[in-house]
Structures are given as C-alpha cells and as structure tokens.
Design a protein around this motif. Sequence first.
Motif, PDB file in Angstrom:
ATOM      1  N   PRO A  53     -42.565 -24.295  95.768  1.00  0.00           N
ATOM      2  CA  PRO A  53     -43.265 -24.350  94.482  1.00  0.00           C
ATOM      3  C   PRO A  53     -43.041 -23.113  93.618  1.00  0.00           C
ATOM      4  CG  PRO A  53     -44.674 -25.175  96.226  1.00  0.00           C
ATOM      5  CD  PRO A  53     -43.460 -24.607  96.891  1.00  0.00           C
ATOM      6  N   LEU A  54     -42.991 -21.914  94.252  1.00  0.00           N
ATOM      7  CA  LEU A  54     -42.749 -20.710  93.461  1.00  0.00           C
ATOM      8  C   LEU A  54     -41.322 -20.693  92.929  1.00  0.00           C
ATOM      9  CD1 LEU A  54     -43.675 -18.041  92.302  1.00  0.00           C
ATOM     10  CD2 LEU A  54     -43.126 -16.946  94.487  1.00  0.00           C
ATOM     11  N   GLY A  55     -40.363 -21.151  93.755  1.00  0.00           N
ATOM     12  CA  GLY A  55     -38.985 -21.249  93.280  1.00  0.00           C
ATOM     13  C   GLY A  55     -38.886 -22.200  92.103  1.00  0.00           C
ATOM     14  N   ALA A  56     -39.656 -23.286  92.156  1.00  0.00           N
ATOM     15  CA  ALA A  56     -39.660 -24.238  91.054  1.00  0.00           C
ATOM     16  C   ALA A  56     -40.223 -23.594  89.789  1.00  0.00           C
ATOM     17  CB  ALA A  56     -40.491 -25.469  91.433  1.00  0.00           C
ATOM     18  N   GLU A  57     -41.251 -22.752  89.949  1.00  0.00           N
ATOM     19  CA  GLU A  57     -41.844 -22.122  88.768  1.00  0.00           C
ATOM     20  C   GLU A  57     -40.901 -21.074  88.174  1.00  0.00           C
ATOM     21  OE1 GLU A  57     -46.208 -20.729  87.257  1.00  0.00           O
ATOM     22  OE2 GLU A  57     -45.631 -20.116  89.278  1.00  0.00           O
ATOM     23  N   ILE A  58     -40.204 -20.346  89.039  1.00  0.00           N
ATOM     24  CA  ILE A  58     -39.219 -19.374  88.535  1.00  0.00           C
ATOM     25  C   ILE A  58     -38.117 -20.106  87.764  1.00  0.00           C
ATOM     26  CG2 ILE A  58     -37.426 -17.740  89.217  1.00  0.00           C
ATOM     27  CD1 ILE A  58     -39.264 -16.916  91.545  1.00  0.00           C
ATOM     28  N   SER A  59     -37.626 -21.205  88.325  1.00  0.00           N
ATOM     29  CA  SER A  59     -36.584 -21.984  87.655  1.00  0.00           C
ATOM     30  C   SER A  59     -37.080 -22.558  86.341  1.00  0.00           C
ATOM     31  CB  SER A  59     -36.093 -23.110  88.568  1.00  0.00           C
ATOM     32  OG  SER A  59     -35.446 -22.590  89.712  1.00  0.00           O
ATOM     33  N   ALA A  60     -38.343 -23.005  86.323  1.00  0.00           N
ATOM     34  CA  ALA A  60     -38.919 -23.546  85.091  1.00  0.00           C
ATOM     35  C   ALA A  60     -39.007 -22.470  84.014  1.00  0.00           C
ATOM     36  CB  ALA A  60     -40.294 -24.136  85.371  1.00  0.00           C
ATOM     37  N   ALA A  61     -39.367 -21.237  84.421  1.00  0.00           N
ATOM     38  CA  ALA A  61     -39.445 -20.139  83.452  1.00  0.00           C
ATOM     39  C   ALA A  61     -38.058 -19.783  82.923  1.00  0.00           C
ATOM     40  CB  ALA A  61     -40.101 -18.923  84.092  1.00  0.00           C
ATOM     41  N   LEU A  62     -37.047 -19.809  83.791  1.00  0.00           N
ATOM     42  CA  LEU A  62     -35.680 -19.577  83.350  1.00  0.00           C
ATOM     43  C   LEU A  62     -35.245 -20.675  82.381  1.00  0.00           C
ATOM     44  CD1 LEU A  62     -34.031 -18.564  86.751  1.00  0.00           C
ATOM     45  CD2 LEU A  62     -34.483 -17.038  84.824  1.00  0.00           C
ATOM     46  N   MET A  63     -35.615 -21.902  82.711  1.00  0.00           N
ATOM     47  CA  MET A  63     -35.250 -23.027  81.865  1.00  0.00           C
ATOM     48  C   MET A  63     -35.871 -22.891  80.473  1.00  0.00           C
ATOM     49  SD  MET A  63     -36.837 -26.012  80.620  1.00  0.00           S
ATOM     50  CE  MET A  63     -38.112 -26.343  81.815  1.00  0.00           C
ATOM     51  N   ARG A  64     -37.136 -22.468  80.410  1.00  0.00           N
ATOM     52  CA  ARG A  64     -37.795 -22.308  79.110  1.00  0.00           C
ATOM     53  C   ARG A  64     -37.130 -21.195  78.300  1.00  0.00           C
ATOM     54  NH1 ARG A  64     -42.432 -23.354  82.405  1.00  0.00           N
ATOM     55  NH2 ARG A  64     -43.282 -25.409  81.896  1.00  0.00           N
ATOM     56  N   GLY A  65     -36.601 -20.190  78.997  1.00  0.00           N
ATOM     57  CA  GLY A  65     -35.871 -19.147  78.294  1.00  0.00           C
ATOM     58  C   GLY A  65     -34.558 -19.627  77.714  1.00  0.00           C
ATOM     59  N   THR A  66     -34.095 -20.786  78.180  1.00  0.00           N
ATOM     60  CA  THR A  66     -32.839 -21.371  77.695  1.00  0.00           C
ATOM     61  C   THR A  66     -33.060 -22.268  76.491  1.00  0.00           C
ATOM     62  OG1 THR A  66     -32.084 -21.388  80.003  1.00  0.00           O
ATOM     63  CG2 THR A  66     -30.790 -22.665  78.447  1.00  0.00           C
ATOM     64  N   ALA A  67     -34.286 -22.711  76.264  1.00  0.00           N
ATOM     65  CA  ALA A  67     -34.572 -23.715  75.243  1.00  0.00           C
ATOM     66  C   ALA A  67     -34.125 -23.268  73.851  1.00  0.00           C
ATOM     67  CB  ALA A  67     -36.058 -24.055  75.250  1.00  0.00           C
ATOM     68  N   TRP A  68     -34.296 -21.976  73.538  1.00  0.00           N
ATOM     69  CA  TRP A  68     -33.918 -21.522  72.190  1.00  0.00           C
ATOM     70  C   TRP A  68     -32.414 -21.612  71.976  1.00  0.00           C
ATOM     71  CZ3 TRP A  68     -30.747 -17.424  70.876  1.00  0.00           C
ATOM     72  CH2 TRP A  68     -30.407 -16.539  71.910  1.00  0.00           C
ATOM     73  N   ARG A  69     -31.645 -21.426  73.065  1.00  0.00           N
ATOM     74  CA  ARG A  69     -30.190 -21.572  72.934  1.00  0.00           C
ATOM     75  C   ARG A  69     -29.816 -23.012  72.608  1.00  0.00           C
ATOM     76  NH1 ARG A  69     -27.291 -17.139  74.355  1.00  0.00           N
ATOM     77  NH2 ARG A  69     -28.342 -15.545  75.617  1.00  0.00           N
ATOM     78  N   LEU A  70     -30.568 -23.955  73.175  1.00  0.00           N
ATOM     79  CA  LEU A  70     -30.331 -25.364  72.850  1.00  0.00           C
ATOM     80  C   LEU A  70     -30.643 -25.631  71.382  1.00  0.00           C
ATOM     81  CD1 LEU A  70     -29.706 -28.289  73.579  1.00  0.00           C
ATOM     82  CD2 LEU A  70     -32.044 -28.509  74.452  1.00  0.00           C
ATOM     83  N   ARG A  71     -31.736 -25.056  70.886  1.00  0.00           N
ATOM     84  CA  ARG A  71     -32.080 -25.250  69.476  1.00  0.00           C
ATOM     85  C   ARG A  71     -30.995 -24.673  68.559  1.00  0.00           C
ATOM     86  NH1 ARG A  71     -37.272 -23.878  71.489  1.00  0.00           N
ATOM     87  NH2 ARG A  71     -37.066 -21.716  70.762  1.00  0.00           N
ATOM     88  N   VAL A  72     -30.456 -23.499  68.931  1.00  0.00           N
ATOM     89  CA  VAL A  72     -29.393 -22.885  68.133  1.00  0.00           C
ATOM     90  C   VAL A  72     -28.141 -23.764  68.141  1.00  0.00           C
ATOM     91  CG1 VAL A  72     -27.804 -20.928  68.002  1.00  0.00           C
ATOM     92  CG2 VAL A  72     -30.233 -20.531  68.410  1.00  0.00           C
ATOM     93  N   ALA A  73     -27.791 -24.290  69.315  1.00  0.00           N
ATOM     94  CA  ALA A  73     -26.611 -25.158  69.414  1.00  0.00           C
ATOM     95  C   ALA A  73     -26.775 -26.411  68.544  1.00  0.00           C
ATOM     96  CB  ALA A  73     -26.363 -25.548  70.873  1.00  0.00           C
ATOM     97  N   LEU A  74     -27.967 -26.979  68.552  1.00  0.00           N
ATOM     98  CA  LEU A  74     -28.224 -28.167  67.725  1.00  0.00           C
ATOM     99  C   LEU A  74     -28.174 -27.812  66.240  1.00  0.00           C
ATOM    100  CD1 LEU A  74     -31.132 -29.778  69.783  1.00  0.00           C
ATOM    101  CD2 LEU A  74     -28.794 -30.652  69.552  1.00  0.00           C
ATOM    102  N   ARG A  75     -28.740 -26.645  65.894  1.00  0.00           N
ATOM    103  CA  ARG A  75     -28.715 -26.218  64.491  1.00  0.00           C
ATOM    104  C   ARG A  75     -27.291 -26.023  64.001  1.00  0.00           C
ATOM    105  NH1 ARG A  75     -30.158 -20.219  63.785  1.00  0.00           N
ATOM    106  NH2 ARG A  75     -27.958 -20.176  64.428  1.00  0.00           N
ATOM    107  N   ASP A  76     -26.437 -25.436  64.878  1.00  0.00           N
ATOM    108  CA  ASP A  76     -25.049 -25.159  64.513  1.00  0.00           C
ATOM    109  C   ASP A  76     -24.124 -26.356  64.743  1.00  0.00           C
ATOM    110  OD1 ASP A  76     -25.949 -22.614  63.936  1.00  0.00           O
ATOM    111  OD2 ASP A  76     -25.190 -21.725  65.795  1.00  0.00           O
TER     112      ASP A  76
END
Length: 392
Positions: free
Chosen positions: A314-337
């Motif tokens: 469960p803690l590994g899942a939460e760490i991965s989820a936090a990493l994933m949320r840190g990636t979300a802005w890159r997805l928004r930038v890619a969509l914008r561009d």
Amino acid sequence: MNSLACQTRIVNEIIVWDDGSTDDTEKVVRTAEGPVRYFRSENGGKSRALNAALAQARGDLIWICDDDDIVLPHAAETLTGLLRAHPSAGLAGGGYKRFSDDPAGGKRILAGPGYWPDLSEGSMLRHLLEDIFLFQNATLVRRSCYDAVGPFRENLPRSIDYDMIVRLAARFPVAVTEEALFHQRKHDGARGSVASRHAAAQSDAVWKTTDKQVFEGLRDILQPTLFTGMFEAETPDHAARAGRLQRGCVHARRTDWSMALEAFRMAAELLPDMALSPVEKKICHRAMAGKHGITEALTPDMCAALTELAAASPLGAEISAALMRGTAWRLRVALRDRDWSMAATLGRFIARLLSAGGTRRPRQAAGNLSERRDPPLGKLPEQDGQTERAPA
C-alpha cells in the motif's frame, strides 16, 4: 573588470587568469587601473585556471567572476554584508538576471533568472540539490571553506560551479538574498573550453549528461544521513523515510532513475503502515518536475519497475500515485502543445501506475513531518582571527 572597479565596496585584489586566450586580454589588463594581478597559462580548462588562481589569492573572501557577465555595483557590498550579518555562514549568494544584446539594434534585453526556487520552505542544500540557482558571480565564499572542501574538479568538462556549490552547501550554511547582483549573458554560440566546445542548441543534452557526472562524483558526500537531517519528525524512521524520498527526488531530477528507484523502494520499507505526509507527497511531485524531463522514467523497463513498486505494498502504491500526480502537468503541457505522441506516452504511463496501485493505501494516518530550514551540516572551519579583507 570595469564592473569590479566600480563596486560600492572596494575590492582590494583582482586576479585575472588568462587561460590561453588568443585576443587582446593581456594588453587590456596591463593598462587597467587598480589592484590587478595578471597570470597566463596554456588553455587547460576553467577548473585548472580557478585552482591556480585560488593558490595566488591573498584575501579571506573569494569572489569568482566570469569575464562575459556583468556584476552590479552593489554586489560586493551586499555579499559581504550578508556574511557579516550571518557569521556562521560559510558563503553568501544572491539573485541574477539574464541579458542578451539585440544583434540588429544593439539594445540590451533583460529577462528574469532561468530558475529560482521558492525559498520560503526547505533548506538551501535541498534547493541546490534539486537544481542550481546560485552562480559564482553572485557568490562570496570564505577562503577557509574552499580550503576545507578541496579544489575544483579538473575531470569535469563543465558544471564545475554546480559541483562546488553543492560541496560547499553540504558543509556550510548559506546566506542568500533574492536581490539581483549580476547580469548573466545568454549565449547563442559555441560554449565550453577548447577541448569540449558545444553549440548553444546542444546545451540541454550536454547539461543533462554533465549533471549525472557531477552527482556520480558527489555520492560520497550525499550520504543518507545528510538527507534524513533535512527533516524533523516525531520518529527517526519517519525522518529517514522522507530523506530516502528526497534522495530519490534528487536522482530523478538528474534523470538517474536507477538510483531514484532504489531510494523509492527503500522509502517504501519504512513505516509501511503509515500514509505519506503532505511534505512527502510534495517531494514525489518534485521528482517529476526536473528541467531534464522524465524520458528515462517512461522507458518500458523503468515503467515496469515503478509498476512493481505500486503493486508491492500500500505504501508503494501511494508513492507511485504521488509520482504519477507529479506527471499530470506534463500531460497537460503535451496536450496544450498538441504533442500527441508524448501525450499518449504519458497517458499510458499514468494509467499503468493507477492500475497497478489501485485504491490501496496505508491504514495509519500520516505523522507530523516538516522540513528543516537549517539542517545539521559540517562545522565552519575556525577563522584565523585576521581582519576581514575585501573579496578577491
């Protein structure tokens, strides 16, 4: 040299080290007024020149200035004032602005710094490990501190200032002002020493490679206890867990994902039943926000390894989820561009981590954790009792 001669605080010694120039440097220096000492050597790179110049310096305070940038008139006075106000600090630093000259009309164009972090939280060491933002033209260092950490690395083709500022900040407190103290020239032509020239267009790839080389050489300094000391928690294990996450963050921002993954895995082993605190989640978010991107994290092998981390506990899942949320802005930038290829890659990466982690989370609430502004560092060398002299 003109900007040094015009300082509001007198500079008692100016050493000019000519690293094998082919222009009129010597002629210009020989006619300059003031306390100038000129030395020349065959071109051997900036590190070798700086080490040789440091051996000649007579002052207690060292100020290294590049010849193509412009220090502002109040810089020396501001930096010495910071050290006077913070006697425990080993070095003082300030902000800067970037400039370029319009080739058509010659007009000087000023811009903000390339990167400047939010210094309202966290230590100077943490901020410097995540990215460089203090440069030599706006940094004044006690001579005793340079003596303590050793010479500039001569096996680095570039980024020697980054290597040195980290070595200094890992040992001594840093006093900082956000006030601009110099103007940094933006280069469009070839950079680096004669032996390692690169075009400005290639800079991103060059700095990315060099950053990894810098941190490979810093591994003996950047021990786990140094990262643990950046945090204050109710239990030692919680501070150690945050330190492991921070270590992973630093390596991720350097694109060294094998080291980052090792640190994240080790973090997941500490207090596995306790949820991540807000501070720890921010660390994971920053891991995905480095200037060099996250291409290495998106490879099949690394994606599989991060998926395994998410599925392991469960803690590994939460760490991965936090990493994933840190990636979300890159997805928004890619969509914008409209970078559909990158958007698709990021989308698959996020979906895979979400699927592996599911909704599992640690059952115990997060403990109290905070960042220390002044983590424990090495002791400032004893001063020799001499009267403070002007920077050299």
